[in-house]
Design a protein around this motif. Sequence first.
Motif, PDB file in Angstrom:
ATOM      1  N   ALA A 194      42.569  35.806  35.059  1.00  0.00           N
ATOM      2  CA  ALA A 194      42.536  34.858  33.938  1.00  0.00           C
ATOM      3  C   ALA A 194      41.609  35.355  32.836  1.00  0.00           C
ATOM      4  N   GLN A 195      40.507  35.994  33.215  1.00  0.00           N
ATOM      5  CA  GLN A 195      39.604  36.569  32.218  1.00  0.00           C
ATOM      6  C   GLN A 195      40.307  37.640  31.390  1.00  0.00           C
ATOM      7  N   ARG A 196      41.365  38.209  31.932  1.00  0.00           N
ATOM      8  CA  ARG A 196      42.142  39.231  31.240  1.00  0.00           C
ATOM      9  C   ARG A 196      43.389  38.633  30.594  1.00  0.00           C
ATOM     10  N   GLY A 197      43.469  37.298  30.571  1.00  0.00           N
ATOM     11  CA  GLY A 197      44.582  36.608  29.913  1.00  0.00           C
ATOM     12  C   GLY A 197      45.805  36.387  30.781  1.00  0.00           C
ATOM     13  N   ILE A 198      45.713  36.681  32.081  1.00  0.00           N
ATOM     14  CA  ILE A 198      46.855  36.524  32.985  1.00  0.00           C
ATOM     15  C   ILE A 198      46.594  35.303  33.858  1.00  0.00           C
ATOM     16  N   ILE A 227      38.982  33.856  43.325  1.00  0.00           N
ATOM     17  CA  ILE A 227      38.286  34.841  42.484  1.00  0.00           C
ATOM     18  C   ILE A 227      39.278  35.825  41.881  1.00  0.00           C
ATOM     19  N   ILE A 228      40.272  36.256  42.645  1.00  0.00           N
ATOM     20  CA  ILE A 228      41.307  37.133  42.094  1.00  0.00           C
ATOM     21  C   ILE A 228      41.972  36.459  40.897  1.00  0.00           C
ATOM     22  N   CYS A 229      42.342  35.195  41.054  1.00  0.00           N
ATOM     23  CA  CYS A 229      42.994  34.465  39.957  1.00  0.00           C
ATOM     24  C   CYS A 229      42.075  34.342  38.743  1.00  0.00           C
ATOM     25  N   ILE A 245      40.717  44.694  40.994  1.00  0.00           N
ATOM     26  CA  ILE A 245      40.391  43.268  41.021  1.00  0.00           C
ATOM     27  C   ILE A 245      40.295  42.775  42.468  1.00  0.00           C
ATOM     28  N   ILE A 246      41.216  43.214  43.315  1.00  0.00           N
ATOM     29  CA  ILE A 246      41.154  42.837  44.734  1.00  0.00           C
ATOM     30  C   ILE A 246      39.831  43.309  45.337  1.00  0.00           C
ATOM     31  N   ARG A 270      50.961  42.063  39.161  1.00  0.00           N
ATOM     32  CA  ARG A 270      49.906  43.006  38.762  1.00  0.00           C
ATOM     33  C   ARG A 270      49.036  43.458  39.931  1.00  0.00           C
ATOM     34  N   LEU A 271      49.135  42.813  41.066  1.00  0.00           N
ATOM     35  CA  LEU A 271      48.340  43.231  42.225  1.00  0.00           C
ATOM     36  C   LEU A 271      48.661  44.664  42.638  1.00  0.00           C
ATOM     37  N   PHE A 272      49.879  45.110  42.362  1.00  0.00           N
ATOM     38  CA  PHE A 272      50.327  46.430  42.784  1.00  0.00           C
ATOM     39  C   PHE A 272      49.966  47.538  41.800  1.00  0.00           C
TER      40      PHE A 272
END
Length: 116
Positions: free
Chosen positions: A30-34, A24-26, A52-53, A43-45
């Motif tokens: 991905a919905q944001r283009g990443i 789900i994180i991925c 998102i987490i 970007r997790l940090f």
Amino acid sequence: MKNSWNTFSLLTSETVIDESIYVIICKLFAQRGIRNRFDVKKRLFTKEGGAIIDEAIELVMETIDENSIAIVRDADIYLTVATMKRYYLLPHDAKILATMLQNGVKTLATFDEDFS
């Protein structure tokens, strides 16, 4: 001795929860283009990554709660390794199967082709 999860018709394991949150994180990134997993890790940090987490965890845990899904502890490493060798599986897949075997689970619902 009767297991406490016998009253549930649906079970999941710690590893399945872990993998579900990761997927789900991925997808949310991905919905944001990443789409690159290394970019996701970077970007997790960030504040966005933290949100998102939180969203991924909330989605998974709400699904578990809303559907009265029992959570069973993962199989130990020795059973997992034996399952890897016997069924030629990667570690997480072997841990999922070993956890099923350890808990007497006979049916697996999955989209993962490794379990075919």
